[in-house]
Design an enzyme around this catalytic site. Structure first.
Site, short mmCIF file in Angstrom:
data_model
loop_
_atom_site.label_atom_id
_atom_site.label_comp_id
_atom_site.label_asym_id
_atom_site.label_seq_id
_atom_site.Cartn_x
_atom_site.Cartn_y
_atom_site.Cartn_z
N THR A 70 0.92 -1.09 -0.07
CA THR A 70 0.15 0.08 0.03
C THR A 70 0.68 1.10 -0.07
OG1 THR A 70 -1.74 -0.93 1.31
CG2 THR A 70 -1.96 1.27 1.24
N CYS A 316 -18.30 -5.10 2.29
CA CYS A 316 -19.65 -4.87 3.16
C CYS A 316 -19.72 -3.37 3.51
CB CYS A 316 -19.70 -5.50 4.25
SG CYS A 316 -21.00 -6.60 4.48
#
Ligand code: PLP
Length: 375
Positions: A70, A316
């Site tokens: 990242t 989600c």
């Protein structure tokens, strides 16, 4: 022990990595210190840098250690963008969020998305068209984390070079089963924990002539680009893990291919309606499957309860599963893009792992289909 089929999320720690970490973490080790302990840490750091450079097909001076994939993506995107005159940033549609969100956050950038085909391979003609105008950078990964789809890295390198536009390649998924020397990008992100090293360590390969500005200010470590006390023990463990992955690659790939084929064939047999994606245009580690009428998250939890650990590509949002942007980009409908699972294999995978997944998938699909899709 559960059957672990989630190597693309993180691979189990290799014992060579654990030993390298313990050897170097057991004592004060700040490579910036001038005393004996500091000099020992510097030696560990620079030996590791040499090893990582060799494995990446780079010079030691081109290896910048980071906290993982990242951060490597962020350093490359922000740095290449700041150096450029154009505001156009070309990104692959199926990039990891570490690239997509970093690109979206570049101040004033015009982010242009390069599409993929239904198999997930980058549309080279669209890339070539976009490269007819100046651009700050191209960010296209080597292989996709969710589906294992492999892009044509030689063609991308040639197009970017001809256009004079720097190419950043997120190759985080690549070195576990492939040779990184095949990826001729200007900057390349890699991560230790995908090759059996520790979490929280990675590297950005910055090829000669790619001059990056300061990313974080402080003590001036890592060429002044990324300040902060260097994690010498973690880096030694990373180098050891990657070295072992490379040394065993040929045998591991052959062994994993047999497991992969058995898993893919077994999934198709157990669930005839499933769309199973695996094969030579994908990383050998990945089997991706869509189960029509099933919520991927429900399948994941049912498999977990049966002792089988896998991933979905969906996330989600406020309790409602969101479709995977990767599958949407490949042309899947929103339900198919939510009803998919990634099975990923690696250095310690066994036939028993595959057997457990195949025994659990049929009953899990029946139960998940009965529950249906959340609306
Ligand atoms: N890029 C890709 C393609 C990945 O698969 C991952 C990890 O999931 C990352 C970036 C992030 O790497 P890290 O976990 O080392 O920050």
């Amino acid at each position: 022990m559960p059957a672990y089929l989630d190597y693309a999320a993180t691979a189990p720690l290799r014992s060579v990595a654990r030993e390298a970490w313990l050897r170097n973490a057991d004592g004060p080790a700040n490579p910036a210190s001038l005393h004996g302990s500091g000099r020992r840490a510097t030696r560990v750091l620079e030996d590791s840098r040499e090893l990582v450079a060799q494995l990446a097909g780079a010079r030691p001076s081109e290896v910048l250690f980071t906290s993982g994939g990242t951060e490597s993506d962020a350093i490359a995107l922000t740095g290449l963008y700041r150096r450029a005159e154009s505001a156009r940033v070309l990104v692959g549609a199926t990039e990891h969020k570490a690239v997509l969100d970093a690109a979206a956050a570049l101040p004033g950038a015009q982010v242009l998305v390069i599409p993929v085909d239904s198999a997930g391979a980058i549309d080279l003609a669209a890339l070539a068209r976009q490269l007819q105008q100046p651009a700050a950078l191209v960010a296209i990964m080597a292989a996709n984390n969710e589906t294992g789809a492999v892009h044509d890295v030689a063609a991308i390198a040639a197009l970017c070079r001809a256009a004079g536009v720097p190419w950043h390649c997120d190759a985080v998924q690549w070195p576990a089963t492939r040779d990184l020397r095949a990826v001729a990008a200007d900057t390349i992100a890699v991560s230790a924990h995908k090759v059996g090293g520790p979490v929280g360590v990675g590297a950005l390969i910055v090829r000669g002539g790619t001059d990056l500005p300061v990313y974080s200010h402080g003590g001036g470590q890592e060429g002044g680009i990324r300040s902060g006390t260097v994690n010498a023990a973690g880096i030694a463990a990373f180098a050891a893990a990657w070295q072992e992955a490379a040394a065993h690659r040929e045998n591991d790939v052959a062994r994993i291919a047999v497991l992969r084929d058995r898993l893919a064939a077994g999934l198709a047999e157990q669930v005839p309606a499933a769309v199973v994606r695996s094969g030579p245009d994908r990383l050998v580690s990945h089997v991706h499957a869509t189960f029509p009428g099933c919520e991927g998250d429900a399948l994941l939890m049912l498999l977990d309860a049966a002792g089988v650990e896998v991933s979905t590509g969906s996330a989600c949002n406020a309790g409602i599963p969101q479709p995977s942007h990767v599958l949407l980009a490949m042309g899947a409908g929103p339900e198919a893009a939510r009803g998919s699972l990634r099975f990923s294999l690696g250095w310690a995978s066994t036939g028993a792992d595959v057997d457990a997944a195949l025994a659990a998938i049929g009953p899990a699909v029946i139960r998940a289909a009965r529950a249906g899709m959340l609306r």
